[in-house]
Design an enzyme around this catalytic site. Structure first.
Site, PDB file in Angstrom:
ATOM      1  N   GLY A 163      -2.803   4.673   1.829  1.00 33.39           N
ATOM      2  CA  GLY A 163      -3.290   3.496   2.551  1.00 33.39           C
ATOM      3  C   GLY A 163      -3.971   2.470   1.659  1.00 33.39           C
ATOM      4  O   GLY A 163      -4.559   1.512   2.153  1.00 33.39           O
TER       5      GLY A 163
ATOM      6  N   CYS B 264       0.823  -1.223   0.000  1.00 33.24           N
ATOM      7  CA  CYS B 264       0.000   0.000   0.000  1.00 33.24           C
ATOM      8  C   CYS B 264       0.849   1.261   0.000  1.00 33.24           C
ATOM      9  O   CYS B 264       1.990   1.263   0.440  1.00 33.24           O
ATOM     10  CB  CYS B 264      -0.937  -0.015   1.205  1.00 33.24           C
ATOM     11  SG  CYS B 264      -2.057  -1.433   1.189  1.00 33.24           S
ATOM     12  N   ASP B 265       0.252   2.329  -0.481  1.00 34.81           N
ATOM     13  CA  ASP B 265       0.931   3.610  -0.632  1.00 34.81           C
ATOM     14  C   ASP B 265       0.544   4.561   0.507  1.00 34.81           C
ATOM     15  O   ASP B 265      -0.188   4.166   1.419  1.00 34.81           O
ATOM     16  CB  ASP B 265       0.591   4.185  -2.009  1.00 34.81           C
ATOM     17  CG  ASP B 265      -0.871   4.604  -2.128  1.00 34.81           C
ATOM     18  OD1 ASP B 265      -1.594   4.660  -1.113  1.00 34.81           O
ATOM     19  OD2 ASP B 265      -1.309   4.894  -3.257  1.00 34.81           O
ATOM     20  N   PRO B 266       1.047   5.786   0.495  1.00 38.48           N
ATOM     21  CA  PRO B 266       0.728   6.701   1.599  1.00 38.48           C
ATOM     22  C   PRO B 266      -0.757   7.002   1.760  1.00 38.48           C
ATOM     23  O   PRO B 266      -1.180   7.472   2.821  1.00 38.48           O
ATOM     24  CB  PRO B 266       1.519   7.969   1.239  1.00 38.48           C
ATOM     25  CG  PRO B 266       2.691   7.456   0.465  1.00 38.48           C
ATOM     26  CD  PRO B 266       2.117   6.337  -0.364  1.00 38.48           C
TER      27      PRO B 266
END
Lengths: 153, 153, 153, 153
Positions: free
Chosen positions: B19, B15-17
């Site tokens: 979420g 997952c990325d920042p």
């Protein structure tokens, strides 16, 4: 219309047992290229741009790539990115990935949605592209014929 | 027609920042799912299958995904993969990614080419799909209405 | 002491042009394995566990891996993960990655720090491991000889 | 002793839900940095260098990183890579990753083995580092005090 160019040296670990770039890597590079184009247009990082304009994200609706020639470890490739169309809430991004000799390696396309957070429910929903951002893509010297089309989402 | 189902637990690092799953991850999972489907059909790993049938690879011509609902760390998703069409040298793969509650998270599509190595020049070129492999996808109990169409590449 | 086992099928895209797993992948799997172990101990996802116990994260201080035998596409490997020591704010994680025949492929080690957010300054800082979490690793039937050592950080 | 510097802009997709670089990414960058250093020393890509000198690979025996300060999307980091010691068959690589303000973000260390392929059995085994490659790391103007130590593996 503003565009962004970015050079990438293909590394050993970008490649699979066939010795060519493992294709999800291209989408990693393409995703970053879209963000870098918005940074170039607005002068803001993605996080600050979203804060400034009340955005919640650049939601991806569709991603597509058409592959022409494989790239290998040691190749230098160039990714040229531009928004081909701003609609009301949606925008289309095109990425041309070329090799050092100018041949096209692949083309990738993203359809993205400007999203905002509903102040009452807190839910994410489509929002109108901020006019200031759209205007920022009209770089000086850009060809009006290639410019933004006032389309509806 | 044969299909392959695969469960994936979304991990923190997928997952990325924001979420949510960083989208190139889906293409990683989808690429592996296509290979796993061929393994299921032929009973061979990709490497052994290519050796046995004189193939050089399953070259990707196009990849596309349409995203419906984002997935987050901790989600269990299911990837259901099938070949929707075998042409002479090309085949189309469809991946339906659903959430635990059955809702569609995304659909992905790959257009792939069976390639062989020219014995004289050593160059990679399109080759006819081996009939034995195509037949292997006709799993017992498969619906003929969903079966292979004798299409030209 | 509680441990977690996890099977991973090595995929084509996990491997490099030498045909073996590109080593950062092992760290991806190992990172997820640590989180899965905490999920198993607490019955909570990492996000919910941090919320419940006022944590800000499991900050990584050091990661290390010693490689014995390379893994290839198609291999099934097992990752066995345990906390070897809880100190006051720091804990040590060990991962043994074995092949289907039981031989050791690699061992990885992480040193992690329980962090909290200072309620006044908002800054992240080391915090005492919650006793409840440490206790949760004392699974029924665990060998006391392998249990937690009351060490200082 | 020769060193290699490389600047990396941390991208959105390099980061996890905590908004900081997902740590396996550092190992991806570090692996590529070691290869780039050898390219700089020999003027050859890794593949051509192995061909020229009869090598089979730069097998990783151990990788380790000590993390000091997290990096976030938008950060510019510098990776400075050098071989700190050439033994007979083994060499040690050090990577210092610093932030734009010069503070140390992390240090990473790799222990690697020069391997060759046994001409009779075809098996991979340790080989003596080619003297020509070791010499190539003695860049003009390098400090002899930091130079190669004639150590045994």
């Amino acid at each position: 219309m503003l565009s962004n160019e970015r050079l990438i040296r293909v590394q050993w670990g970008d490649c699979d047992p066939a010795g060519i770039v493992f294709y999800p890597r291209y989408f990693e590079w393409v995703d970053a290229s879209t963000i870098l184009l918005f940074e170039k247009a607005t002068g803001l990082t993605k996080i600050k741009m979203l804060e400034r304009y009340g955005g919640a994200g650049l939601a991806l609706l569709e991603a597509r790539a058409a592959f022409k020639v494989a790239s290998q470890y040691g190749d230098d490739i160039k990714i040229e990115t531009r928004v081909t169309e701003f609609r009301r809430t949606v925008f289309l991004v095109q990425h041309r990935v070329t090799r050092a000799d100018g041949t096209l390696a692949l083309e990738a396309f993203e359809t993205r949605l400007w999203t905002t957070r509903d102040s009452t429910t807190g839910r994410i929903r489509a929002g109108d592209m901020p006019a200031e951002i759209v205007a920022a893509f009209q770089a000086p010297g850009s060809d009006p014929a290639n410019g933004m089309r006032p389309a509806s989402a």
